[in-house]
Design a protein around this motif. Structure first.
Motif, PDB file in Angstrom:
ATOM      1  N   SER A  51       0.839  -1.304   0.003  1.00  0.00           N
ATOM      2  CA  SER A  51       0.144  -0.032   0.166  1.00  0.00           C
ATOM      3  C   SER A  51       0.853   1.209   0.077  1.00  0.00           C
ATOM      4  N   LEU A  52       0.461   2.301  -0.769  1.00  0.00           N
ATOM      5  CA  LEU A  52       0.928   3.628  -0.682  1.00  0.00           C
ATOM      6  C   LEU A  52       0.127   4.273   0.146  1.00  0.00           C
ATOM      7  N   LEU A  53       0.468   4.836   1.328  1.00  0.00           N
ATOM      8  CA  LEU A  53      -0.489   5.474   2.274  1.00  0.00           C
ATOM      9  C   LEU A  53       0.087   7.003   2.538  1.00  0.00           C
ATOM     10  N   GLY A  54      -0.751   7.756   2.596  1.00  0.00           N
ATOM     11  CA  GLY A  54      -0.582   9.227   2.816  1.00  0.00           C
ATOM     12  C   GLY A  54      -1.977  10.053   2.566  1.00  0.00           C
ATOM     13  N   PRO A  55      -1.621  11.429   3.121  1.00  0.00           N
ATOM     14  CA  PRO A  55      -2.660  12.374   2.915  1.00  0.00           C
ATOM     15  C   PRO A  55      -2.663  12.883   1.366  1.00  0.00           C
ATOM     16  N   GLY A  84      -2.362  14.555  -1.811  1.00  0.00           N
ATOM     17  CA  GLY A  84      -1.217  15.545  -2.422  1.00  0.00           C
ATOM     18  C   GLY A  84       0.256  15.224  -1.771  1.00  0.00           C
ATOM     19  N   CYS A  85       0.236  13.929  -1.113  1.00  0.00           N
ATOM     20  CA  CYS A  85       1.516  13.266  -1.005  1.00  0.00           C
ATOM     21  C   CYS A  85       2.391  12.769  -1.895  1.00  0.00           C
ATOM     22  N   GLY A  86       1.637  12.523  -3.122  1.00  0.00           N
ATOM     23  CA  GLY A  86       2.430  11.955  -4.240  1.00  0.00           C
ATOM     24  C   GLY A  86       2.023  10.380  -4.540  1.00  0.00           C
ATOM     25  N   LYS A  87       1.259   9.899  -3.758  1.00  0.00           N
ATOM     26  CA  LYS A  87       0.987   8.374  -3.759  1.00  0.00           C
ATOM     27  C   LYS A  87       0.290   8.119  -5.054  1.00  0.00           C
ATOM     28  N   THR A  88      -0.832   9.034  -5.531  1.00  0.00           N
ATOM     29  CA  THR A  88      -1.467   8.888  -6.536  1.00  0.00           C
ATOM     30  C   THR A  88      -0.527   8.675  -8.071  1.00  0.00           C
ATOM     31  N   THR A  89       0.466   9.840  -8.035  1.00  0.00           N
ATOM     32  CA  THR A  89       1.156  10.219  -8.901  1.00  0.00           C
ATOM     33  C   THR A  89       1.997   9.024  -9.026  1.00  0.00           C
ATOM     34  N   THR A  90       2.760   8.307  -7.879  1.00  0.00           N
ATOM     35  CA  THR A  90       3.549   7.389  -8.072  1.00  0.00           C
ATOM     36  C   THR A  90       3.016   6.199  -8.953  1.00  0.00           C
ATOM     37  N   LEU A  91       1.516   6.053  -8.457  1.00  0.00           N
ATOM     38  CA  LEU A  91       0.881   4.764  -9.080  1.00  0.00           C
ATOM     39  C   LEU A  91       0.750   5.193 -10.461  1.00  0.00           C
ATOM     40  N   ARG A  92       0.420   6.383 -10.874  1.00  0.00           N
ATOM     41  CA  ARG A  92       0.121   6.660 -12.420  1.00  0.00           C
ATOM     42  C   ARG A  92       1.590   6.616 -13.039  1.00  0.00           C
ATOM     43  N   MET A  93       2.457   6.567 -12.433  1.00  0.00           N
ATOM     44  CA  MET A  93       3.961   6.619 -13.190  1.00  0.00           C
ATOM     45  C   MET A  93       4.031   4.870 -13.703  1.00  0.00           C
ATOM     46  N   LYS A 143      -8.844  -8.757  -0.288  1.00  0.00           N
ATOM     47  CA  LYS A 143      -7.757  -9.701   0.207  1.00  0.00           C
ATOM     48  C   LYS A 143      -7.875 -11.133  -0.401  1.00  0.00           C
ATOM     49  N   ARG A 144      -9.121 -11.422  -0.256  1.00  0.00           N
ATOM     50  CA  ARG A 144      -9.201 -12.994  -0.522  1.00  0.00           C
ATOM     51  C   ARG A 144      -8.971 -13.305  -2.222  1.00  0.00           C
ATOM     52  N   ILE A 145      -9.542 -12.180  -3.115  1.00  0.00           N
ATOM     53  CA  ILE A 145      -9.064 -12.108  -4.423  1.00  0.00           C
ATOM     54  C   ILE A 145      -7.693 -12.343  -4.727  1.00  0.00           C
ATOM     55  N   GLN A 146      -7.064 -11.168  -3.943  1.00  0.00           N
ATOM     56  CA  GLN A 146      -5.671 -11.436  -4.168  1.00  0.00           C
ATOM     57  C   GLN A 146      -4.862 -12.553  -3.873  1.00  0.00           C
ATOM     58  N   ARG A 147      -5.235 -13.208  -2.493  1.00  0.00           N
ATOM     59  CA  ARG A 147      -4.701 -14.688  -2.232  1.00  0.00           C
ATOM     60  C   ARG A 147      -4.772 -15.543  -3.488  1.00  0.00           C
ATOM     61  N   GLU A 148      -6.184 -15.511  -3.772  1.00  0.00           N
ATOM     62  CA  GLU A 148      -6.690 -16.309  -4.922  1.00  0.00           C
ATOM     63  C   GLU A 148      -5.891 -16.503  -6.295  1.00  0.00           C
ATOM     64  N   VAL A 149      -5.643 -15.100  -6.786  1.00  0.00           N
ATOM     65  CA  VAL A 149      -5.152 -15.063  -7.847  1.00  0.00           C
ATOM     66  C   VAL A 149      -3.408 -14.606  -7.802  1.00  0.00           C
ATOM     67  N   GLY A 150      -2.876 -14.552  -6.548  1.00  0.00           N
ATOM     68  CA  GLY A 150      -1.718 -14.401  -6.413  1.00  0.00           C
ATOM     69  C   GLY A 150      -0.789 -13.284  -7.141  1.00  0.00           C
ATOM     70  N   ILE A 151      -1.281 -12.436  -7.377  1.00  0.00           N
ATOM     71  CA  ILE A 151      -1.090 -11.021  -8.098  1.00  0.00           C
ATOM     72  C   ILE A 151      -0.650 -10.137  -7.285  1.00  0.00           C
ATOM     73  N   THR A 152       0.719  -9.481  -7.667  1.00  0.00           N
ATOM     74  CA  THR A 152       1.107  -8.193  -6.668  1.00  0.00           C
ATOM     75  C   THR A 152       0.113  -7.072  -6.909  1.00  0.00           C
ATOM     76  N   PHE A 153      -0.252  -6.635  -5.694  1.00  0.00           N
ATOM     77  CA  PHE A 153      -1.218  -5.428  -5.753  1.00  0.00           C
ATOM     78  C   PHE A 153      -0.723  -4.225  -5.165  1.00  0.00           C
ATOM     79  N   VAL A 154      -0.490  -3.094  -5.943  1.00  0.00           N
ATOM     80  CA  VAL A 154       0.039  -1.820  -5.536  1.00  0.00           C
ATOM     81  C   VAL A 154      -1.502  -0.646  -4.961  1.00  0.00           C
ATOM     82  N   PHE A 155      -1.595  -0.713  -4.120  1.00  0.00           N
ATOM     83  CA  PHE A 155      -2.796  -0.124  -3.418  1.00  0.00           C
ATOM     84  C   PHE A 155      -2.671   1.309  -2.959  1.00  0.00           C
ATOM     85  N   VAL A 156      -3.405   2.270  -3.456  1.00  0.00           N
ATOM     86  CA  VAL A 156      -3.302   3.669  -2.907  1.00  0.00           C
ATOM     87  C   VAL A 156      -4.364   3.948  -2.030  1.00  0.00           C
TER      88      VAL A 156
END
Lengths: 394, 300
Positions: free
Chosen positions: A54-58, A60-69, A198-211
């Motif tokens: 997870s990318l966590l922050g208030p 304007g902290c840049g988390k969405t920009t990071t994801l979009r990059m 969480k269940r779906i992530q366990r099931e498919v085993g794919i890396t999740f990047v969560f903002v």
């Protein structure tokens, strides 16, 4: 503390080899008119294969920009973005093996649910029969098997959310990028979807990047979290590390409630600092970076503090301060106290209503607050750009 | 007690009825305007088209529909030419207007309204004057052909005025804004995240345009086509000012019949034929474009 930090570093180092996503010195500067805005400043991150990160922050902290990059919607001003070791900078989004779940879902309104989910597979020129099977399977996984021929507008918010998820996951990307996907849902649905995700992530085993900007959401769902503020990394760690050992004042305040106190170091030996806490107070902080005379900031979680009317026996809980109860809030399973210390600071204390708790204190009571030294956390300043760079090098 | 309640109910329902009527009251001024200045003349025109006679002896109502067949057989060339010109002009305006509208809507940023104003700016100049300017532009020794002839890129006897090219150029220029505006509105309404989502799902920029943007802006295309095709088919100014004998459009024929020949019956009959043809065409077009099947087909 030291060994734990080493362990952490070791983990990170071993993860680089198998990392799904690597960000190296990534920067993003937006220029509007003559003003420049540094959305992301020198970001180094390594996200492991199959991790729920997870990318966590208030805002304007840049988390969405990071994801979009990572997705390719924004190009970094500097730095490298590696997907499975390959630099993606300059590669358009449609050639990147990652898929995004948008905050507003961005479902195609002129297509049915099935057509939405099949969109990516069709672009990849996968055979019709296989597309049909995979779309069907994916709709089953997200629990929308019956609704394939509906239009997105005919579905509820939670269902649209699942379509967005299915549309991205069906492509079996090397990483799934989720941009605050639960923000538009109401509380109950959001909690249900957290479990579901969480269940779906366990099931498919794919890396999740969560903002997300919701610390509770990040704590419950993530394997690891990066806390960002003002375009910089404050701290990376698993939920427990971040909560139990926040490194900066920002992290301590952003994740849960923290009592932040400041004091002058009056004695320092054997990795433990004694802080001046008034005539009858005694505060110990384990730290490897302090000297006599330094003013340092510490944090103590409200639930780590024990409140008592009598002076606690020496040697049991070695940190103790005195104060007056200013406010008591009864919460059923627990009580929250606001205690003004003799030094003037206000401290929040959370006491479980268990059998071992001391008799309830009321407004105006003189009380002792005590805790174990390992629960006093020495906080450092948030990183600035230079410091961040130095840390990364080390 | 009971009576009071039923009274209240009555008052309530009356108020509700008044509320519903308010909507009609709001539509009344415009409705009257249309009724007086459109429907009544139309009825008059229709009755005129069924009369027989001439300007000198006067017209009498005979309900003869032969005028319709007569005018069509006389002027079918101009009729078909008008439809063909209108089709070409509509196709040209879509081709020119779509990228323009797309660019303004997507990349216009803060200057969107400025760009739209620039597109509308020609409207501040009289339609006739604007079209006359094209006479200068396309004149045999005007600055376009003059330059081309000086450079020996075209023969010295090459000309554009009085050719279909000139008429179509003028029409395309004059009706371009009518295509840009509805397209702009429909593209501007699109959520840019949809394009990102398409790109994210392995669609290139072009594929995203064809599969997402284009199908979702069909309502704008529809409106734009109606706003250009219909007036272009009945235009007479461009053919008059830029065309010649071989580019006469049905609008010119109606104009001449009515104002020069004073053959009111024939002019009215031709007007109604044109109107009928356009209505049928639009109806078929709307059915083709508006149904769910087509939307789905566009998506596949």
């Amino acid at each position: 503390m030291t060994s734990q930090a080493d362990q952490q570093q070791h983990d990170t180092a071993s993860m680089v080899d198998t990392a799904a996503i690597n960000l190296r010195g990534v920067e993003k500067t937006f220029v509007a008119k003559n003003e420049t805005f540094q959305a992301v400043q020198r970001l180094d991150l390594s996200i492991g294969e199959g991790e729920f990160f997870s990318l966590l922050g208030p805002s304007g902290c840049g988390k969405t920009t990071t994801l979009r990059m990572i997705a390719g919607f924004e190009e970094p001003t500097a730095g490298e973005i590696l997907l499975h070791g390959q630099n993606m900078v300059g590669v358009p989004p449609y050639k990147r093996d990652v898929n995004t779940v948008f905050q507003s879902y961005a479902l195609f309104p002129h297509m049915t649910v099935e057509q939405n989910v099949a969109f990516g597979l069709e672009r990849k020129r996968i055979g019709k029969a296989e597309v049909r099977t995979r779309v069907g399977e994916m709709l089953e996984i997200v629990g929308l098997g019956e609704r394939g021929s509906r239009r997105p507008q005919q579905l509820s918010g939670g269902q649209q959310q699942r379509v967005a998820l299915a549309r991205a996951l069906v492509n079996r990307p090397s990483a799934l990028l989720l941009d605050e996907p639960l923000a538009a849902l109401d509380l109950k649905l959001r909690q249900a979807m957290q479990v579901e995700l969480k269940r779906i992530q366990r099931e498919v085993g794919i890396t999740f990047v969560f903002v997300t900007h919701d610390q509770g959401e990040a704590l419950t769902m993530s394997d690891r979290i990066v806390v960002m503020n003002a375009g910089l990394i404050e701290q990376v760690g698993n939920p427990q590390e971040l909560y139990e050992r926040p490194r900066t004042r920002f992290v301590a305040g952003f994740l849960g409630t923290s009592n932040i106190m400041e004091g002058k170091v009056t004695r320092y030996d054997d990795g433990v600092a004694l802080i001046d806490a008034g005539a009858d107070g005694r505060v110990l902080v384990p730290t490897d970076d302090a000297a006599v005379g330094d003013r340092i900031t510490i944090s103590v979680r409200p639930e780590k503090i024990v409140l008592s009317h009598d002076e606690p026996p020496a040697g049991d809980r070695e940190c103790s301060v005195q104060g007056t109860v200013e406010e008591m809030v009864y919460l059923g399973t627990s009580n929250t106290y606001e205690v003004r210390l003799n030094g003037g600071e206000t401290v929040t204390v959370l006491e479980q209503n268990g059998s071992t708790a001391d008799a309830t204190a009321v407004r105006g009571d003189k009380v002792w607050l005590s805790w174990r030294p390992q629960h006093s956390l020495h906080l450092v300043d948030s990183p600035s750009v230079e410091e961040g760079a130095a840390d990364d090098a080390g | 007690m009971t009576s009071a309640t039923s009274d209240e109910v009555k008052v309530g329902s009356t108020r509700r009825r008044m509320g519903r009527l308010t909507a009609y009251w709001l539509a009344l001024p415009g409705g009257l305007w249309l009724a007086i200045f459109f429907v009544i003349p139309m009825i008059y025109l229709l009755s005129l088209s069924l009369m027989t006679g001439n300007f000198i002896d006067g017209f009498t109502q005979t309900f003869h529909v032969s005028t319709y067949w007569h005018t069509i057989s006389l002027y079918h060339d101009q009729f078909i030419r008008s439809i063909i010109y209108a089709l070409i002009v509509t196709a040209l305006t879509i081709t020119l207007a779509y990228p323009m509208a797309y660019w303004i809507a997507m990349r216009g940023g803060k200057h969107k309204s400025t760009y739209l104003l620039i597109i509308l700016l020609p409207f501040f100049v009289s339609f006739v004057i604007r079209t006359l300017q094209w006479q200068f532009i396309l004149a045999d020794n005007g600055f376009v052909l003059g330059t081309l002839k000086d450079l020996h890129l075209v023969g010295s006897d090459f000309h554009l005025l009085a050719t279909p090219v000139a008429v179509i150029c003028g029409l395309t220029y004059n009706y371009l804004p009518f295509m840009v505006l509805p397209l702009y509105v429909s593209i501007e309404r699109l959520d840019p995240r949809l394009m990102e989502a398409a790109n994210d799902l392995y669609a290139s920029k072009l594929q995203a345009l064809l599969r997402i943007v284009f199908p979702l802006t069909i309502p704008g295309i529809f409106a734009g086509v109606i706003m250009t095709f219909v007036p272009v088919a009945s235009d007479f100014v461009n053919a008059q000012l830029l065309g010649g004998a071989k580019t006469t459009m049905i609008g010119n024929v109606i104009y001449t019949l009515y104002l020069t020949n004073n053959d009111y019956a024939a002019a009215s009959a031709l007007s109604f034929t044109l109107m009928g043809a356009l209505l049928i065409g639009i109806f078929i077009y709307a059915r083709a474009l508006g149904t769910k099947d087509v939307m789905e087909a566009a998506a596949l």
